[in-house]
Every structure is written in C-alpha cells, then in structure tokens.
Scaffold this active site. Structure first.
Site, PDB file in Angstrom:
ATOM      1  N   ASP A  23       0.883  -1.177   0.000  1.00  0.00           N
ATOM      2  CA  ASP A  23       0.000   0.000   0.000  1.00  0.00           C
ATOM      3  C   ASP A  23       0.913   1.218   0.000  1.00  0.00           C
ATOM      4  O   ASP A  23       1.032   1.931   0.998  1.00  0.00           O
ATOM      5  CB  ASP A  23      -0.928   0.015   1.219  1.00  0.00           C
ATOM      6  CG  ASP A  23      -1.951   1.148   1.138  1.00  0.00           C
ATOM      7  OD1 ASP A  23      -1.958   1.898   0.132  1.00  0.00           O
ATOM      8  OD2 ASP A  23      -2.741   1.303   2.083  1.00  0.00           O
TER       9      ASP A  23
HETATM   10 MG   LIG Z   1      -1.721   4.227   5.832  1.00  0.00          MG
END
Ligand SMILES: [Mg+2]
Ligand SMILES: Nc1ncnc2c1ncn2[C@@H]1O[C@H](COP(=O)(O)OP(=O)(O)O)[C@@H](O)[C@H]1O
Length: 254
Positions: free
Chosen positions: A180
């Site tokens: 991410d």
């Molecule tokens: Mg984060």
C-alpha cells in the site's frame, strides 16, 4: 471500488476506545488518521525520561466486526521487514470484545501528506520515490514468506472483476512490495530524506509495478497533478504505461 482519498486526518471528536486509553496511561492521546474502512490511528505522547514508556507511540485500532483490516498480519510483516528496513517496531498488540489494536514505536519524520510536505509536493514526491526504491532494494525476496502476486489477487475478484482487469502482464522484476505504497505511508525527515515506511499489512512478493502504479497514482490525490515524473525519476525507472494501467485497475478492483 476503493476511494483511498477518503483516508484522512479525522475532523471533529473521535471516541477513544478504552483499550487505547489504558495503553496511554497518563499520556496524551491524539487521533491522527481514519482510513476508508473506519480503522483509526492514535498518537500517544508523554514524558520520555523515567516513565518506562516510549515517549511517543502510535496505536492502530480496528472496531470488532470490521472486515478487511488485519492487524495480526500487519504485525507479522512489520516484525519480518524490521530486520532490513526502517518500519515501526511492534510494542504491543491485543484484542477485547470491542476491537483489536496494534501499538508501535514512533518512527522519525512526518507523513508525506503532512501540511509541511503538501506545501512542497515536488520534494515529497521525490522522497516517496527514493523511499520506495530503497525498500524494494533492501527487502530480500528469497527470505520473504509473504506474497502479494497479481494472479492470487485477481483470483479473489468476481468473474466480472477479472474480466475488467484483463491479462496479468509478464513480470518485470519481482521484489518484496510494500503493498500500500500510497504517499501517506512514507515518512519524510525535515531535510527531505525518507525516514521510514508504515502500513505494511499487505507486504509481499510481487512485480515492482504493483507498488509503482499505486504510489504514483496517489501523488495526484495528495498533491494534485504533475508530480509523477519526479517520483519515477527518484525511483530510477521509466514509466511503463501498460503495467501501470494494469496495476491501478487491480488496486481499484481489489
Ligand atoms: Mg496508511
Ligand atoms: N510507528 C509510527 N510512527 C510514525 N507515524 C506513524 C506510525 N504508525 C502510524 N503512523 C502515522 O499514522 C498514519 C496511519 O497509520 P497507518 O498504519 O498508515 O494506518 P492506515 O492503515 O489506516 O492507513 C500513518 O500515515 C502515519 O502518519
């Protein structure tokens, strides 16, 4: 479809869970982040000397019944990656009837989306690119027990999702991806050097374009258009339009 721009500094009052209060003791608790799934992060700060506690630590909190947020998986990945790169050290994790939590030692630096860096977007984009390159270069694929491959991610999609996604492109280079790599998950020192990475719940082996596509896309959400070239240059790579488009689609569908 994911709308990661909604992850942000919480506005208005945030109820502090009892477990977070207990972890804080007499120290101050500040809500610093709310993610798209409702997960919260709190900063706890107090006097350093003699307290027997870290002066500053962070606690991620997930309310019971929330799906899609795996703090146990994140703690395992932090413990593994911490041998090679600067990531938060896990201080404590736990659960009660109301939720789960993960407390970590504070890293130096500010999030790349702190107002200080939003005001200097070109420098921030370069730091995010250089930080991602350093992460990919430092984490050893051969020793990594976690995967984040496109085939396995695509297999979890609906039939319609798989159709929209299209064929997985050939691997350019397998690395241990962050999972991410959005801008807020890179921390930057005041001198403009990246100082660490947070939010490793999805870390695993994948083509490096899985991270490159998402990190570059997130610059637009946080800084506006025009900073991708700085990012790719600092990483040291020429943008690959086809793989970027594929991994952005996968991220949106995932
Ligand atoms: Mg984060
Ligand atoms: N150990 C830490 N040191 C410094 N900052 C942290 C730490 N843990 C979390 N943060 C800050 O809190 C924010 C939210 O944490 P993160 O793990 O990214 O949660 P989320 O999964 O909700 O995005 C990060 O962007 C970072 O600014």
């Amino acid at each position: 479809m994911r709308t990661p721009t909604l992850a942000c500094v919480p506005e208005g009052p945030v109820a502090v869970p009892d477990a977070v209060r207990r972890l804080a003791g007499d120290d101050a608790v500040t809500p610093v982040w709310r993610n798209v799934l409702g997960g919260l992060t709190f900063r706890i700060s107090g006097p350093a000397a003699g307290s027997g506690q870290e002066a500053e630590r962070f606690v991620k909190w997930v309310t019971a019944g929330t799906s899609g947020l795996d703090l146990d998986g994140e703690a395992e990945r932090l413990a593994w990656a911490g041998a090679y790169v600067t990531v938060p050290t896990v201080l404590e994790r736990g659960r009660d009837a109301t939720g789960t939590w993960l407390a970590t030692r504070a890293l130096p630096g500010r999030s790349a989306v702190d107002p200080v860096w939003v005001a200097r977007p070109a420098a921030a984009a370069r730091a995010v690119g250089a930080g991602l390159r350093a992460l990919h270069d430092a984490l050893p694929v051969a020793d990594c027990p976690f995967t984040w491959g496109a085939a396995e991610r695509s297999a979890r999609l609906s039939a319609a999702g798989r159709r929209d996604l299209g064929e997985v492109p050939a691997i350019d280079r397998l690395v241990v991806c962050h999972g991410d790599a959005c801008a807020p998950n890179t921390l930057i020192d005041d001198d403009g050097t990246w100082s660490g990475h947070v939010d490793l719940a999805a870390l695993g082996i994948a083509d490096r374009w899985a991270d490159l596509a998402v990190a570059s896309m997130s610059l637009g959400w946080n800084y506006g258009d025009g900073y991708e070239a700085e990012f790719f240059d600092a990483y040291g790579i020429t943008p690959d339009a086809e793989r970027i488009a594929f991994y952005r689609r996968l991220f949106q569908l995932d």
